[in-house]
Design a protein around this motif. Structure first.
Motif, PDB file in Angstrom:
ATOM      1  N   LYS A  58       6.954 -26.302   8.454  1.00 53.36           N
ATOM      2  CA  LYS A  58       5.851 -25.590   7.633  1.00 53.36           C
ATOM      3  C   LYS A  58       6.321 -24.080   7.704  1.00 53.36           C
ATOM      4  N   VAL A  59       6.478 -23.502   6.816  1.00 60.43           N
ATOM      5  CA  VAL A  59       6.729 -22.172   6.592  1.00 60.43           C
ATOM      6  C   VAL A  59       5.898 -21.457   5.626  1.00 60.43           C
ATOM      7  N   SER A  60       5.269 -20.344   6.214  1.00 60.20           N
ATOM      8  CA  SER A  60       4.319 -19.501   5.682  1.00 60.20           C
ATOM      9  C   SER A  60       4.516 -17.854   5.367  1.00 60.20           C
ATOM     10  N   ILE A  61       4.401 -17.427   4.482  1.00 60.08           N
ATOM     11  CA  ILE A  61       4.516 -15.910   4.623  1.00 60.08           C
ATOM     12  C   ILE A  61       3.320 -15.426   3.879  1.00 60.08           C
ATOM     13  N   CYS A  62       2.931 -14.240   4.401  1.00 63.53           N
ATOM     14  CA  CYS A  62       1.731 -13.637   3.870  1.00 63.53           C
ATOM     15  C   CYS A  62       2.068 -11.937   3.868  1.00 63.53           C
ATOM     16  N   TRP A  63       1.549 -11.232   3.068  1.00 64.73           N
ATOM     17  CA  TRP A  63       1.475  -9.722   2.982  1.00 64.73           C
ATOM     18  C   TRP A  63       0.519  -9.135   2.371  1.00 64.73           C
ATOM     19  N   ASN A  64       0.140  -7.782   2.666  1.00 64.91           N
ATOM     20  CA  ASN A  64      -0.834  -7.056   2.148  1.00 64.91           C
ATOM     21  C   ASN A  64      -0.540  -6.544   0.734  1.00 64.91           C
ATOM     22  N   ASP A  65      -0.774  -6.990  -0.221  1.00 62.47           N
ATOM     23  CA  ASP A  65      -0.429  -6.660  -1.395  1.00 62.47           C
ATOM     24  C   ASP A  65      -1.270  -5.173  -1.869  1.00 62.47           C
ATOM     25  N   PRO A  66      -0.154  -4.325  -2.224  1.00 62.16           N
ATOM     26  CA  PRO A  66      -0.846  -3.147  -2.902  1.00 62.16           C
ATOM     27  C   PRO A  66      -2.072  -3.264  -3.810  1.00 62.16           C
ATOM     28  N   PRO A  67      -2.959  -2.585  -3.798  1.00 54.51           N
ATOM     29  CA  PRO A  67      -4.040  -2.895  -4.962  1.00 54.51           C
ATOM     30  C   PRO A  67      -3.610  -2.642  -6.238  1.00 54.51           C
ATOM     31  N   ALA A  68      -4.115  -3.555  -7.263  1.00 54.99           N
ATOM     32  CA  ALA A  68      -3.755  -3.707  -8.602  1.00 54.99           C
ATOM     33  C   ALA A  68      -4.613  -2.765  -9.328  1.00 54.99           C
ATOM     34  N   SER A  69      -3.906  -2.276 -10.375  1.00 54.54           N
ATOM     35  CA  SER A  69      -4.724  -1.322 -11.314  1.00 54.54           C
ATOM     36  C   SER A  69      -5.835  -2.450 -12.106  1.00 54.54           C
ATOM     37  N   VAL A  70      -7.050  -1.812 -12.282  1.00 53.47           N
ATOM     38  CA  VAL A  70      -8.147  -2.387 -12.864  1.00 53.47           C
ATOM     39  C   VAL A  70      -8.605  -1.538 -13.968  1.00 53.47           C
ATOM     40  N   THR A  71      -8.815  -2.362 -15.221  1.00 58.54           N
ATOM     41  CA  THR A  71      -9.194  -1.581 -16.402  1.00 58.54           C
ATOM     42  C   THR A  71     -10.568  -1.777 -16.530  1.00 58.54           C
ATOM     43  N   PRO A  72     -11.477  -0.472 -16.804  1.00 58.42           N
ATOM     44  CA  PRO A  72     -12.697  -0.672 -16.867  1.00 58.42           C
ATOM     45  C   PRO A  72     -13.135  -1.715 -18.163  1.00 58.42           C
ATOM     46  N   GLY A  73     -14.341  -2.334 -17.856  1.00 57.79           N
ATOM     47  CA  GLY A  73     -14.855  -3.380 -18.805  1.00 57.79           C
ATOM     48  C   GLY A  73     -13.960  -4.699 -18.665  1.00 57.79           C
ATOM     49  N   THR A  74     -13.247  -4.997 -17.701  1.00 59.74           N
ATOM     50  CA  THR A  74     -12.584  -6.162 -17.689  1.00 59.74           C
ATOM     51  C   THR A  74     -13.643  -7.385 -17.104  1.00 59.74           C
ATOM     52  N   PRO A  75     -13.865  -8.408 -17.969  1.00 60.88           N
ATOM     53  CA  PRO A  75     -14.713  -9.288 -17.438  1.00 60.88           C
ATOM     54  C   PRO A  75     -14.309 -10.074 -16.058  1.00 60.88           C
ATOM     55  N   LEU A  76     -15.602 -10.340 -15.538  1.00 58.94           N
ATOM     56  CA  LEU A  76     -15.671 -10.915 -14.135  1.00 58.94           C
ATOM     57  C   LEU A  76     -14.768 -11.886 -13.782  1.00 58.94           C
ATOM     58  N   ASN A  77     -14.276 -12.964 -14.428  1.00 59.24           N
ATOM     59  CA  ASN A  77     -13.718 -13.912 -14.267  1.00 59.24           C
ATOM     60  C   ASN A  77     -12.098 -13.956 -14.946  1.00 59.24           C
ATOM     61  N   ASP A  78     -11.685 -12.705 -15.212  1.00 60.20           N
ATOM     62  CA  ASP A  78     -10.314 -12.334 -15.651  1.00 60.20           C
ATOM     63  C   ASP A  78      -9.263 -12.941 -14.836  1.00 60.20           C
ATOM     64  N   ARG A  79      -8.457 -13.757 -15.564  1.00 58.22           N
ATOM     65  CA  ARG A  79      -7.577 -14.292 -14.708  1.00 58.22           C
ATOM     66  C   ARG A  79      -6.057 -13.731 -15.215  1.00 58.22           C
ATOM     67  N   THR A  80      -6.084 -12.573 -15.465  1.00 53.06           N
ATOM     68  CA  THR A  80      -4.707 -11.962 -15.798  1.00 53.06           C
ATOM     69  C   THR A  80      -4.248 -11.760 -14.233  1.00 53.06           C
ATOM     70  N   LYS A  81      -3.057 -11.946 -14.253  1.00 55.94           N
ATOM     71  CA  LYS A  81      -2.196 -11.636 -12.882  1.00 55.94           C
ATOM     72  C   LYS A  81      -2.327 -10.419 -12.044  1.00 55.94           C
ATOM     73  N   LYS A  82      -3.001 -10.419 -11.081  1.00 56.51           N
ATOM     74  CA  LYS A  82      -3.187  -9.156 -10.111  1.00 56.51           C
ATOM     75  C   LYS A  82      -2.088  -8.689  -9.162  1.00 56.51           C
ATOM     76  N   LEU A  83      -1.298  -9.684  -8.920  1.00 54.04           N
ATOM     77  CA  LEU A  83      -0.398  -9.362  -7.942  1.00 54.04           C
ATOM     78  C   LEU A  83       0.738  -8.299  -8.271  1.00 54.04           C
ATOM     79  N   VAL A  84       0.779  -7.217  -7.309  1.00 57.38           N
ATOM     80  CA  VAL A  84       1.644  -6.126  -7.490  1.00 57.38           C
ATOM     81  C   VAL A  84       3.170  -6.492  -6.997  1.00 57.38           C
ATOM     82  N   HIS A  85       3.241  -7.105  -5.743  1.00 58.75           N
ATOM     83  CA  HIS A  85       4.554  -7.241  -5.294  1.00 58.75           C
ATOM     84  C   HIS A  85       4.574  -8.726  -5.166  1.00 58.75           C
ATOM     85  N   ASP A  86       5.448  -9.624  -5.960  1.00 56.90           N
ATOM     86  CA  ASP A  86       5.624 -10.675  -5.991  1.00 56.90           C
ATOM     87  C   ASP A  86       6.796 -11.142  -5.043  1.00 56.90           C
ATOM     88  N   LEU A  87       6.319 -11.514  -3.681  1.00 54.49           N
ATOM     89  CA  LEU A  87       7.379 -12.148  -2.680  1.00 54.49           C
ATOM     90  C   LEU A  87       7.301 -13.723  -2.962  1.00 54.49           C
TER      91      LEU A  87
END
Length: 187
Positions: A58-87
């Protein structure tokens, strides 16, 4: 977990942490690998491990991803990808590449599958049928540009390994350090 499907799900994630098992993983250095590494822009980290045959690999990686940009007025359940650094983590043996678990956000009830996970900052690969004594290569790389600082630190944990482990390609990665002890306040 309340499901029989393997891997994570949107209701329970990875389930309830088992701190007893986690402590044994940290304490048993001969059958587990725990590293903290830093990936540089365009870099790749590789390490070869030998399957112990005592438990699944079993191999696991994890990292503290930098905060993504948020657009004002974005719906609560917005499914737009928010990952900044895609390891990405991969386990390779011969000509076969094993991928991590991933979920499908557009169909939350759908069971997890294995493939390129481009949504999460935790990736896990589980191989139930390894060959004891055989060498498997773990690779960590990234897509795009590491935009915030040109680097991204990550943690790597591999269980079900034993025997000699050796770095095969760490030229693009800063030297990491092995975790020798962990304490949890209040326990």
């Amino acid at each position: 977990r309340a499901t029989t499907n393997p891997g994570p799900n949107y209701m329970h994630g990875w389930g309830v942490p088992d701190f007893g098992d986690a402590g044994q993983i940290i304490d048993n250095n001969s059958d587990n690998l725990i590293q903290q590494r830093t990936l540089s822009n365009g870099g790749k980290y590789s390490i070869s491990v030998v399957a112990s045959g005592k438990s699944p690999l079993k191999v696991s990686i994890c990292w503290n991803d930098p905060p993504a940009s948020v657009t004002p007025g974005t719906p609560l359940n917005d499914r737009t990808k928010k990952l900044v650094h895609d390891l990405d983590v991969r386990v390779i043996r011969g000509n076969r590449t094993h991928f991590p678990w991933k979920l499908e956000p557009t169909i939350p009830a759908f069971p997890a599958t294995k493939g390129d996970n481009d949504l999460d900052n935790v990736e896990v690969i589980e191989l139930d049928s390894t060959i004891a004594g055989e060498t498997y290569t773990i690779e960590v790389l990234h897509k795009g540009t590491l935009t915030r600082t040109g680097t991204q630190s990550f943690s790597l944990i591999a269980t079900g390994v034993g025997g000699k482990t050796y770095a095969t390609s760490a030229a693009s990665s800063n030297a990491g350090s092995k975790i020798d002890s962990v304490s949890i306040a209040g326990l």
